[in-house]
Design a protein around this motif. Sequence first.
Motif, PDB file in Angstrom:
ATOM      1  N   SER A 107      33.207  34.043  65.388  1.00 58.32           N
ATOM      2  CA  SER A 107      34.086  34.989  66.088  1.00 58.32           C
ATOM      3  C   SER A 107      33.226  36.092  66.686  1.00 58.32           C
ATOM      4  CB  SER A 107      35.089  35.568  65.089  1.00 58.32           C
ATOM      5  OG  SER A 107      34.402  36.349  64.123  1.00 58.32           O
ATOM      6  N   ASN A 108      33.879  37.160  67.113  1.00 54.66           N
ATOM      7  CA  ASN A 108      33.135  38.275  67.720  1.00 54.66           C
ATOM      8  C   ASN A 108      33.099  39.516  66.841  1.00 54.66           C
ATOM      9  OD1 ASN A 108      33.030  36.931  70.476  1.00 54.66           O
ATOM     10  ND2 ASN A 108      35.217  37.012  70.061  1.00 54.66           N
ATOM     11  N   SER A 109      33.868  39.530  65.773  1.00 53.09           N
ATOM     12  CA  SER A 109      33.964  40.735  64.946  1.00 53.09           C
ATOM     13  C   SER A 109      34.473  40.353  63.561  1.00 53.09           C
ATOM     14  CB  SER A 109      34.958  41.722  65.572  1.00 53.09           C
ATOM     15  OG  SER A 109      36.260  41.170  65.499  1.00 53.09           O
ATOM     16  N   GLU A 112      38.336  39.689  63.530  1.00 50.92           N
ATOM     17  CA  GLU A 112      38.657  38.343  64.030  1.00 50.92           C
ATOM     18  C   GLU A 112      38.292  37.264  63.019  1.00 50.92           C
ATOM     19  OE1 GLU A 112      37.625  37.454  68.311  1.00 50.92           O
ATOM     20  OE2 GLU A 112      36.705  39.390  67.965  1.00 50.92           O
ATOM     21  N   GLU A 115      41.112  37.270  60.704  1.00 51.55           N
ATOM     22  CA  GLU A 115      42.284  36.615  61.302  1.00 51.55           C
ATOM     23  C   GLU A 115      42.197  35.098  61.082  1.00 51.55           C
ATOM     24  OE1 GLU A 115      44.970  37.877  62.787  1.00 51.55           O
ATOM     25  OE2 GLU A 115      44.290  39.956  62.749  1.00 51.55           O
ATOM     26  N   THR A 150      42.898  44.543  63.856  1.00 46.74           N
ATOM     27  CA  THR A 150      43.819  43.665  64.575  1.00 46.74           C
ATOM     28  C   THR A 150      45.093  43.546  63.745  1.00 46.74           C
ATOM     29  OG1 THR A 150      42.776  41.806  63.485  1.00 46.74           O
ATOM     30  CG2 THR A 150      42.011  42.312  65.713  1.00 46.74           C
ATOM     31  N   HIS A 301      42.790  26.910  66.844  1.00 45.32           N
ATOM     32  CA  HIS A 301      42.154  28.231  66.767  1.00 45.32           C
ATOM     33  C   HIS A 301      40.975  28.256  67.724  1.00 45.32           C
ATOM     34  CE1 HIS A 301      41.491  32.096  65.023  1.00 45.32           C
ATOM     35  NE2 HIS A 301      40.286  31.812  64.572  1.00 45.32           N
ATOM     36  N   THR A 303      38.261  31.056  70.454  1.00 45.45           N
ATOM     37  CA  THR A 303      37.969  32.311  71.124  1.00 45.45           C
ATOM     38  C   THR A 303      36.985  32.021  72.253  1.00 45.45           C
ATOM     39  OG1 THR A 303      36.802  34.418  70.891  1.00 45.45           O
ATOM     40  CG2 THR A 303      36.290  32.766  69.263  1.00 45.45           C
TER      41      THR A 303
END
Length: 434
Positions: A107-109, A112, A115, A150, A301, A303
Amino acid sequence: MPAAEPDFDPAWLDQYVLPNYGRFPIWPERGEGPYLWDSTGKKYLDFAGGVAVCPLGHAHPEVADAIALQAHTLIHVSNWYCIKQQAQLARLIVEDFVHIPGRCFFSNSGAEANEGMIKLARKYGVNTPLPDGSPRYEIVTFSGSFHGRTFGAMSATAQEKIHGGFGPIVPGFVYSAFNDIDALRSAITERTVAIMLEPIQGESGVHPATPEFLRAVQSFCDQHDLLLLLDEVQCGFGRTGDTCGWRSIVPGDEIQPSAISWAKSIGSGFPLGAFWVRDAEVRNPQSPIRNLIHLLGPGTHGTTYGGSPLACAAGLATLGVIKRDQLPSHSAALGKRIAGEVASWKHPLITDIRAFGMMIGFELDEATLNALPAVAASGKPASIWLAAQLIDDGLLVVPAGPKVVRWLPPMNLTEPQATEALQIFHNTLNRILQ
Ligand SMILES: Cc1ncc(COP(=O)(O)O)c(C=O)c1O
């Protein structure tokens, strides 16, 4: 504050950037190792490290070279295609950090990554339903936790101050008291599908799960077929003295997570997060999906940016150095020395020290600090006021709640650099009481 230039005016920060951060008034411009220089040329020892993001300090040459080389070769390609650096980084994480068979998603963070773990748990609940066929969906999380901003991660965070004003939050999270085994037992219902926790809570002020609590969590998970989701966004990748944060509390393989999330240290500041899913069977023989790693199958899922060649190059360089230079054990030893030295001062402003490698919380005597006229006049919590004093004296630390300051220095910190920081810290604490 830096001077105005033809193409820059410091006032633009207030004029054009949302005011959601309470910022200290320094403008960092350059970093090298644990040092940072601001726009006035003032030098700091940076023990905030971007809030646990820079395990190798600033501008590490191997990370910078890896990013530059990859940027000149291929920055981004869609996850419609096969990305070599993802495969390399996932292998490094599984084989050299987690040491348990499983697979990773990038992911980016941190939010996330969490999540993704939450979605994994929801899918597990669909595949291991109640006798009437309805899905299990409740996830138990804990007081003092922080899982991100988020909607899902914020709702998982058991703190009103994080979700207040944004309701209705995502349903399905049940909050229980951290380190309270009886409360957890009562929080588990037939709808519970997972327990999610930070093995060492960072934002709440470096509060570890006790070994008994972690063991109890594991045993409830085994007993009720719950996923154990560990948020190692802040404590992962060796910072706490072991390649995995939870193993600095219960060493070895006694704790068997179903999934682990990370971000922060993984990319030395390049935006990157990840979660790992255990290679383990779904315990319901009727489930069409037989293994946890297939719960998030194609189309479920994704991104756009996650796991780009550039982000993974930053991750490979960072984790490669952590592994090669055996930084987890170095962090463990140096963290112990730092905590021992501060304890030896028996300083009246420090009431507790919670040290896990390069993640150290110093709990302050809030009442004494708040009674000081300067603190009262500032209108700031004691931790923020002290952090500002330390900035004046050249040491950056991170406040955590009203009465804790955190040290999150680079894992490759040297003994003399630690000594330098200890001297600043001691002098500042003494100056405050003069
Ligand atoms: C334990 C933990 N989880 C999740 C997050 C959220 O990570 P990010 O800010 O990268 O979304 C943080 C950030 O501080 C964290 O400490």
